[in-house]
Design a protein around this motif. Structure first.
Motif, PDB file in Angstrom:
ATOM      1  N   ASN A  62      47.359  64.595  24.000  1.00  0.00           N
ATOM      2  CA  ASN A  62      46.114  64.467  23.252  1.00  0.00           C
ATOM      3  C   ASN A  62      45.928  63.045  22.728  1.00  0.00           C
ATOM      4  N   ARG A  63      47.007  62.404  22.306  1.00  0.00           N
ATOM      5  CA  ARG A  63      46.908  61.019  21.824  1.00  0.00           C
ATOM      6  C   ARG A  63      46.492  60.079  22.955  1.00  0.00           C
ATOM      7  N   VAL A  64      47.028  60.312  24.142  1.00  0.00           N
ATOM      8  CA  VAL A  64      46.720  59.456  25.284  1.00  0.00           C
ATOM      9  C   VAL A  64      45.294  59.691  25.771  1.00  0.00           C
ATOM     10  N   PHE A  65      44.906  60.953  25.924  1.00  0.00           N
ATOM     11  CA  PHE A  65      43.618  61.271  26.526  1.00  0.00           C
ATOM     12  C   PHE A  65      42.522  61.590  25.512  1.00  0.00           C
ATOM     13  N   GLY A  66      42.878  61.828  24.265  1.00  0.00           N
ATOM     14  CA  GLY A  66      41.886  62.111  23.229  1.00  0.00           C
ATOM     15  C   GLY A  66      41.007  63.306  23.533  1.00  0.00           C
ATOM     16  N   TRP A  67      41.612  64.379  24.015  1.00  0.00           N
ATOM     17  CA  TRP A  67      40.850  65.542  24.446  1.00  0.00           C
ATOM     18  C   TRP A  67      40.218  66.320  23.308  1.00  0.00           C
ATOM     19  N   CYS A  68      40.897  66.426  22.215  1.00  0.00           N
ATOM     20  CA  CYS A  68      40.390  67.293  21.156  1.00  0.00           C
ATOM     21  C   CYS A  68      40.796  66.755  19.794  1.00  0.00           C
ATOM     22  N   LYS A  69      40.179  67.318  18.778  1.00  0.00           N
ATOM     23  CA  LYS A  69      40.541  66.937  17.418  1.00  0.00           C
ATOM     24  C   LYS A  69      40.851  68.205  16.629  1.00  0.00           C
ATOM     25  N   PHE A  70      41.652  68.028  15.613  1.00  0.00           N
ATOM     26  CA  PHE A  70      42.010  69.163  14.776  1.00  0.00           C
ATOM     27  C   PHE A  70      40.907  69.420  13.768  1.00  0.00           C
ATOM     28  N   LYS A  71      40.619  70.680  13.528  1.00  0.00           N
ATOM     29  CA  LYS A  71      39.659  71.052  12.496  1.00  0.00           C
ATOM     30  C   LYS A  71      40.335  72.078  11.586  1.00  0.00           C
ATOM     31  N   TRP A  72      40.972  71.593  10.551  1.00  0.00           N
ATOM     32  CA  TRP A  72      41.697  72.477   9.650  1.00  0.00           C
ATOM     33  C   TRP A  72      40.714  73.294   8.843  1.00  0.00           C
ATOM     34  N   GLN A  73      40.989  74.563   8.712  1.00  0.00           N
ATOM     35  CA  GLN A  73      40.108  75.452   7.973  1.00  0.00           C
ATOM     36  C   GLN A  73      40.898  76.634   7.440  1.00  0.00           C
ATOM     37  N   ARG A  74      40.351  77.248   6.420  1.00  0.00           N
ATOM     38  CA  ARG A  74      40.931  78.498   5.930  1.00  0.00           C
ATOM     39  C   ARG A  74      40.352  79.631   6.764  1.00  0.00           C
ATOM     40  N   LEU A  75      41.194  80.587   7.071  1.00  0.00           N
ATOM     41  CA  LEU A  75      40.749  81.706   7.884  1.00  0.00           C
ATOM     42  C   LEU A  75      40.429  82.905   7.002  1.00  0.00           C
ATOM     43  N   THR A  76      39.353  83.578   7.343  1.00  0.00           N
ATOM     44  CA  THR A  76      39.020  84.812   6.646  1.00  0.00           C
ATOM     45  C   THR A  76      39.868  85.943   7.223  1.00  0.00           C
ATOM     46  N   LEU A  77      39.891  87.054   6.543  1.00  0.00           N
ATOM     47  CA  LEU A  77      40.631  88.215   7.029  1.00  0.00           C
ATOM     48  C   LEU A  77      40.092  88.669   8.391  1.00  0.00           C
ATOM     49  N   LEU A  78      38.784  88.608   8.559  1.00  0.00           N
ATOM     50  CA  LEU A  78      38.178  88.984   9.836  1.00  0.00           C
ATOM     51  C   LEU A  78      38.618  88.029  10.952  1.00  0.00           C
ATOM     52  N   GLN A  79      38.698  86.739  10.661  1.00  0.00           N
ATOM     53  CA  GLN A  79      39.154  85.776  11.658  1.00  0.00           C
ATOM     54  C   GLN A  79      40.621  86.009  12.024  1.00  0.00           C
ATOM     55  N   ILE A  80      41.428  86.344  11.042  1.00  0.00           N
ATOM     56  CA  ILE A  80      42.838  86.633  11.315  1.00  0.00           C
ATOM     57  C   ILE A  80      42.954  87.869  12.206  1.00  0.00           C
ATOM     58  N   PHE A  81      42.198  88.909  11.879  1.00  0.00           N
ATOM     59  CA  PHE A  81      42.195  90.119  12.705  1.00  0.00           C
ATOM     60  C   PHE A  81      41.703  89.798  14.115  1.00  0.00           C
ATOM     61  N   ALA A  82      40.629  89.032  14.208  1.00  0.00           N
ATOM     62  CA  ALA A  82      40.076  88.665  15.515  1.00  0.00           C
ATOM     63  C   ALA A  82      41.087  87.859  16.319  1.00  0.00           C
ATOM     64  N   THR A  83      41.823  86.990  15.658  1.00  0.00           N
ATOM     65  CA  THR A  83      42.837  86.182  16.332  1.00  0.00           C
ATOM     66  C   THR A  83      43.951  87.058  16.887  1.00  0.00           C
ATOM     67  N   LEU A  84      44.407  88.001  16.082  1.00  0.00           N
ATOM     68  CA  LEU A  84      45.457  88.909  16.548  1.00  0.00           C
ATOM     69  C   LEU A  84      44.971  89.747  17.727  1.00  0.00           C
ATOM     70  N   LEU A  85      43.746  90.223  17.645  1.00  0.00           N
ATOM     71  CA  LEU A  85      43.176  91.006  18.734  1.00  0.00           C
ATOM     72  C   LEU A  85      43.017  90.149  19.993  1.00  0.00           C
ATOM     73  N   TYR A  86      42.522  88.945  19.817  1.00  0.00           N
ATOM     74  CA  TYR A  86      42.344  88.007  20.931  1.00  0.00           C
ATOM     75  C   TYR A  86      43.690  87.726  21.603  1.00  0.00           C
ATOM     76  N   ALA A  87      44.702  87.466  20.784  1.00  0.00           N
ATOM     77  CA  ALA A  87      46.037  87.192  21.321  1.00  0.00           C
ATOM     78  C   ALA A  87      46.581  88.408  22.066  1.00  0.00           C
ATOM     79  N   LEU A  88      46.369  89.587  21.519  1.00  0.00           N
ATOM     80  CA  LEU A  88      46.833  90.804  22.178  1.00  0.00           C
ATOM     81  C   LEU A  88      46.111  91.018  23.508  1.00  0.00           C
ATOM     82  N   LEU A  89      44.812  90.777  23.517  1.00  0.00           N
ATOM     83  CA  LEU A  89      44.019  91.001  24.727  1.00  0.00           C
ATOM     84  C   LEU A  89      44.346  90.014  25.842  1.00  0.00           C
ATOM     85  N   PHE A  90      44.763  88.799  25.487  1.00  0.00           N
ATOM     86  CA  PHE A  90      44.995  87.788  26.514  1.00  0.00           C
ATOM     87  C   PHE A  90      46.469  87.441  26.715  1.00  0.00           C
TER      88      PHE A  90
END
Length: 187
Positions: A62-90
């Protein structure tokens, strides 16, 4: 659709999930003897080093190619649930397919584990080319994402080769998906 909105899924993702819905029962039916989620906790040292090395490789790429940047954020309970579901599904079906079937097949016919790990990672990366692409032509494919998933695939393949267990690669894959989903923003 509420699931689509919560998980941020596109048509591509639904197509992939449909393929997984067909393949996973077949895998469990015909290859269940080759799939292992057992893990000896004493073997955790090398996977930890490999994980840190993979994160370092991603950071350096990422440092060499500069593909993306970090966007730090607090996650809501729904986002945490969605993340777990997303991870399970994929993460779960991808590890079954790419490590449980493909890598095991490669290991059966190739004696060199390094070659098997590289081929497994390469196949994993190439399989992710259409993810986030803008068309079917190779010039429209998401080569950056394929390179990042190749590096991740090397990590997951290496850990699977070390442990012969799908547990740690699946958990790490899920954590990587969660991290990239909420904390990485493409440029």
């Amino acid at each position: 659709m509420i699931v689509r909105k919560i998980l941020g899924l596109r048509e591509y993702h639904f197509g992939v999930l449909a393929i997984y819905a067909i393949l996973c029962p077949l895998i469990f039916t015909f290859y269940s003897d080759r799939l292992s989620y057992n893990f000896i906790w004493g073997n955790l040292g090398l996977p930890t080093v490999a994980t840190l090395g993979s994160l370092l490789a991603f950071y350096l790429l990422n440092r060499v190619f500069g593909w993306c940047k970090f966007k730090w954020q607090r996650l809501t309970l729904l986002q945490i649930f969605a993340t777990l579901l997303y991870a399970l599904l994929f993460a779960f079906p991808e590890e079954l397919i790419f490590r449980g079937i493909i890598q095991t097949f490669l290991q059966t016919y190739l004696e060199n584990t390094v070659v098997v790990v590289i081929l497994s990672g390469l196949i994993f990366g190439l399989a992710h080319l259409p993810n986030g692409s803008h068309g079917l032509h190779p010039s429209k494919w998401n080569w950056q994402f394929a390179i990042v998933t190749f590096v991740g695939g090397l990590l997951f393949a290496y850990i699977f080769a070390l442990t012969r267990s799908l547990l740690i690669p699946t958990i790490l894959h899920g954590l990587f998906l969660a991290f990239f989903r909420f904390y990485i923003k493409g440029k």
